[in-house]
Design a protein around this motif. Structure first.
Motif, PDB file in Angstrom:
ATOM      1  N   ILE A 133      44.858  34.050  39.294  1.00  0.00           N
ATOM      2  CA  ILE A 133      45.213  35.370  38.760  1.00  0.00           C
ATOM      3  C   ILE A 133      44.093  36.371  39.044  1.00  0.00           C
ATOM      4  N   ALA A 134      42.841  35.968  38.823  1.00  0.00           N
ATOM      5  CA  ALA A 134      41.710  36.870  39.045  1.00  0.00           C
ATOM      6  C   ALA A 134      41.632  37.298  40.510  1.00  0.00           C
ATOM      7  N   LEU A 135      41.824  36.353  41.426  1.00  0.00           N
ATOM      8  CA  LEU A 135      41.733  36.677  42.846  1.00  0.00           C
ATOM      9  C   LEU A 135      42.926  37.507  43.302  1.00  0.00           C
ATOM     10  N   THR A 136      44.092  37.237  42.731  1.00  0.00           N
ATOM     11  CA  THR A 136      45.272  38.034  43.079  1.00  0.00           C
ATOM     12  C   THR A 136      45.105  39.469  42.606  1.00  0.00           C
ATOM     13  N   LYS A 137      44.598  39.643  41.387  1.00  0.00           N
ATOM     14  CA  LYS A 137      44.356  40.994  40.881  1.00  0.00           C
ATOM     15  C   LYS A 137      43.343  41.712  41.765  1.00  0.00           C
ATOM     16  N   SER A 138      42.281  41.029  42.145  1.00  0.00           N
ATOM     17  CA  SER A 138      41.258  41.637  42.987  1.00  0.00           C
ATOM     18  C   SER A 138      41.833  42.063  44.336  1.00  0.00           C
ATOM     19  N   SER A 139      42.615  41.187  44.955  1.00  0.00           N
ATOM     20  CA  SER A 139      43.224  41.533  46.247  1.00  0.00           C
ATOM     21  C   SER A 139      44.150  42.734  46.114  1.00  0.00           C
TER      22      SER A 139
ATOM     23  N   ILE B 286      35.741  53.501  31.557  1.00  0.00           N
ATOM     24  CA  ILE B 286      36.833  52.755  30.926  1.00  0.00           C
ATOM     25  C   ILE B 286      37.882  52.308  31.938  1.00  0.00           C
ATOM     26  N   PRO B 287      38.503  53.208  32.725  1.00  0.00           N
ATOM     27  CA  PRO B 287      39.469  52.722  33.714  1.00  0.00           C
ATOM     28  C   PRO B 287      38.834  51.827  34.763  1.00  0.00           C
ATOM     29  N   LEU B 288      37.573  52.081  35.128  1.00  0.00           N
ATOM     30  CA  LEU B 288      36.899  51.224  36.098  1.00  0.00           C
ATOM     31  C   LEU B 288      36.753  49.804  35.559  1.00  0.00           C
ATOM     32  N   LEU B 289      36.363  49.671  34.309  1.00  0.00           N
ATOM     33  CA  LEU B 289      36.225  48.348  33.704  1.00  0.00           C
ATOM     34  C   LEU B 289      37.572  47.650  33.582  1.00  0.00           C
ATOM     35  N   MET B 290      38.609  48.389  33.216  1.00  0.00           N
ATOM     36  CA  MET B 290      39.935  47.791  33.098  1.00  0.00           C
ATOM     37  C   MET B 290      40.381  47.204  34.430  1.00  0.00           C
ATOM     38  N   ARG B 291      40.135  47.944  35.506  1.00  0.00           N
ATOM     39  CA  ARG B 291      40.535  47.468  36.832  1.00  0.00           C
ATOM     40  C   ARG B 291      39.617  46.337  37.324  1.00  0.00           C
ATOM     41  N   ALA B 292      38.362  46.317  36.886  1.00  0.00           N
ATOM     42  CA  ALA B 292      37.408  45.317  37.368  1.00  0.00           C
ATOM     43  C   ALA B 292      37.497  43.990  36.626  1.00  0.00           C
ATOM     44  N   LEU B 293      38.151  43.953  35.472  1.00  0.00           N
ATOM     45  CA  LEU B 293      38.267  42.696  34.737  1.00  0.00           C
ATOM     46  C   LEU B 293      38.975  41.641  35.579  1.00  0.00           C
ATOM     47  N   PRO B 294      38.540  40.387  35.515  1.00  0.00           N
ATOM     48  CA  PRO B 294      39.293  39.328  36.191  1.00  0.00           C
ATOM     49  C   PRO B 294      40.627  39.050  35.514  1.00  0.00           C
ATOM     50  N   GLN B 295      40.718  39.386  34.230  1.00  0.00           N
ATOM     51  CA  GLN B 295      41.969  39.203  33.496  1.00  0.00           C
ATOM     52  C   GLN B 295      42.896  40.408  33.692  1.00  0.00           C
ATOM     53  N   PRO B 296      44.189  40.179  33.842  1.00  0.00           N
ATOM     54  CA  PRO B 296      45.128  41.297  33.855  1.00  0.00           C
ATOM     55  C   PRO B 296      45.101  42.039  32.518  1.00  0.00           C
ATOM     56  N   VAL B 297      45.293  43.337  32.583  1.00  0.00           N
ATOM     57  CA  VAL B 297      45.367  44.175  31.384  1.00  0.00           C
ATOM     58  C   VAL B 297      46.793  44.679  31.240  1.00  0.00           C
ATOM     59  N   ILE B 298      47.389  44.403  30.092  1.00  0.00           N
ATOM     60  CA  ILE B 298      48.716  44.915  29.758  1.00  0.00           C
ATOM     61  C   ILE B 298      48.542  45.981  28.688  1.00  0.00           C
ATOM     62  N   CYS B 299      49.137  47.135  28.903  1.00  0.00           N
ATOM     63  CA  CYS B 299      49.092  48.199  27.897  1.00  0.00           C
ATOM     64  C   CYS B 299      50.469  48.315  27.261  1.00  0.00           C
ATOM     65  N   ALA B 300      50.518  48.255  25.943  1.00  0.00           N
ATOM     66  CA  ALA B 300      51.754  48.414  25.190  1.00  0.00           C
ATOM     67  C   ALA B 300      51.699  49.761  24.478  1.00  0.00           C
ATOM     68  N   VAL B 301      52.433  50.734  25.010  1.00  0.00           N
ATOM     69  CA  VAL B 301      52.362  52.111  24.524  1.00  0.00           C
ATOM     70  C   VAL B 301      53.414  52.338  23.445  1.00  0.00           C
ATOM     71  N   ASN B 302      52.954  52.576  22.246  1.00  0.00           N
ATOM     72  CA  ASN B 302      53.826  52.836  21.102  1.00  0.00           C
ATOM     73  C   ASN B 302      53.684  54.305  20.711  1.00  0.00           C
TER      74      ASN B 302
ATOM     75  N   GLN C 161      43.987  45.185  43.937  1.00  0.00           N
ATOM     76  CA  GLN C 161      43.227  46.411  43.739  1.00  0.00           C
ATOM     77  C   GLN C 161      42.573  46.898  45.030  1.00  0.00           C
ATOM     78  N   PHE C 162      41.999  45.975  45.790  1.00  0.00           N
ATOM     79  CA  PHE C 162      41.333  46.371  47.028  1.00  0.00           C
ATOM     80  C   PHE C 162      42.331  46.691  48.142  1.00  0.00           C
ATOM     81  N   ASN C 163      43.412  45.945  48.208  1.00  0.00           N
ATOM     82  CA  ASN C 163      44.307  46.096  49.350  1.00  0.00           C
ATOM     83  C   ASN C 163      45.234  47.296  49.249  1.00  0.00           C
ATOM     84  N   VAL C 164      45.357  47.903  48.091  1.00  0.00           N
ATOM     85  CA  VAL C 164      46.159  49.118  48.000  1.00  0.00           C
ATOM     86  C   VAL C 164      45.550  50.229  48.858  1.00  0.00           C
TER      87      VAL C 164
END
Length: 267
Positions: free
Chosen positions: A213-219, A95-111, A221-224
Motif C-alpha cells: 500500500i505504501a509503495l502504491t501510494k508513493s507511485s 499539512i497537505p504535504l504531510l498527508m500526501r507523504a504518509l505511507p498510510q492512505p488518508v481517508i477524509c470523511a467530510v460531515n 503521487q509521483f507518477n501523476v
C-alpha cells in the motif's frame, strides 16, 4: 487535551477528529500545529494502517478562526506583516504535504460544511467521501486570493483545469452530490452512514500488505506528474521488486489462495 482527538475505532485505523464543534471546527494556530504533530507521529506508527480525518458535530471545518485563532507560537514577535504571513503559511502548507507523504492512505470523511483551510485539507486526502449534506466552500477570496495550502495544485488534478478555474475564480460552493459527479470527492453517502462507509473503505485497503500500500501510494503521487510513461513504469517496477521481496507480500498471496484474512508482521 487539545482540539484534535485521536482514537482507533477499529484495529489499524487512526481517526483524527477536529474537535471544536461549537465553532464548526474552525482552526486555531494551536490546531494547525497539533494536526502536524499527529501526522508526523502517525508516519512512523507501524500499528496504523489507514488515517481517517473527520470533524465533530455539524461540520468538517469552517476554515481559519478569524476571531479566536490565538497566536502562532512558531513565529517570533516583532515581524512585519509580510514576514509574519510568510512564516504562518509555510507552517500551514506542511499539512497537505504531510498527508500526501504518509505511507498510510488518508481517508477524509467530510460531515457538513468545509470552507477555507478545511477545503484543501479535505481534498489533500487520498480518498474523500462526504455526507450528502456536505458543502465545499471556497472562502479564500475573503483573505485576498482564491487559493492557499496547495489548493491551486490539488483542485485541477481532481476536476480539470476549466472547472477548477470556475470554482477558484467565482468562489461558488459545491454540494456533495455535485462534488461526486465532477470528481472532487470519491463519493457522496447518506449522512448517517458516513463513518460506516469510511471504515468500510479503510477495511478494504487493509487487506493488502502495508508495504504494498505504501509503495502504491508513493507511485501514484509521483507518477501523476511523471515526465514519461517510461519513467512511471520504471518507478512501478522498482516498487514491485521491493514489495515482492517481503514476507508480508507472501502472506498476502497465501491468504488470497486460502481465502482467509492475512496476518501481516511488518517483515
Amino acid at each position: 487535551m487539545g482540539d484534535i482527538l485521536r482514537d482507533m475505532p477499529v484495529e489499524g485505523v487512526c481517526r483524527l477528529t477536529l474537535n471544536r464543534p461549537d465553532a464548526l471546527n474552525s482552526l486555531t494556530y494551536a490546531m494547525y500545529a497539533e494536526l502536524i504533530g499527529h501526522l508526523e507521529a502517525v508516519r512512523y506508527d507501524h500499528d496504523v494502517r489507514v488515517v481517517l480525518l473527520t470533524g465533530a458535530g455539524r461540520g468538517f471545518c469552517a476554515g481559519h478562526d478569524i476571531r479566536g485563532a490565538g497566536k502562532p507560537d512558531w513565529v517570533p514577535e516583532g515581524l512585519g506583516k509580510a514576514q509574519f504571513q510568510q512564516r504562518v503559511m509555510a507552517k500551514l502548507g506542511q499539512i497537505p504535504l504531510l498527508m500526501r507523504a504518509l505511507p498510510q492512505p488518508v481517508i477524509c470523511a467530510v460531515n457538513g460544511v468545509t470552507a477555507g483551510a478545511g477545503y484543501p485539507i479535505a481534498i489533500a486526502a487520498d480518498m474523500t467521501i462526504a455526507a450528502r449534506s456536505a458543502k465545499f466552500v471556497n472562502a479564500f477570496h475573503n483573505a485576498g486570493t482564491g487559493h492557499e495550502m496547495g489548493f491551486s495544485y490539488l483542485l485541477p488534478r481532481l476536476v480539470g483545469l476549466q472547472r477548477a478555474a470556475e470554482l477558484m475564480l467565482t468562489g461558488r460552493p459545491v454540494m456533495a452530490e455535485e462534488a461526486e459527479r465532477i470528481g472532487l470527492i470519491l463519493r457522496c453517502v447518506e449522512d448517517d452512514a458516513l463513518m460506516e462507509e469510511a471504515l468500510k473503505l479503510a477495511e478494504a485497503v487493509m487487506v493488502n500488505s502495508p508495504i504494498g500500500i505504501a509503495l502504491t501510494k508513493s507511485s501514484l503521487q509521483f507518477n501523476v506528474d511523471a515526465p514519461s510513461l517510461e519513467a512511471a513504469i520504471e518507478m512501478e517496477n522498482r516498487a514491485i521488486f521491493m514489495s515482492q521481496s517481503t514476507a508480508d507480500t507472501a502472506e498476502k498471496r497465501a491468504a488470497f489462495i486460502e481465502k482467509r484474512k492475512p496476518l501481516f508482521k511488518g517483515e
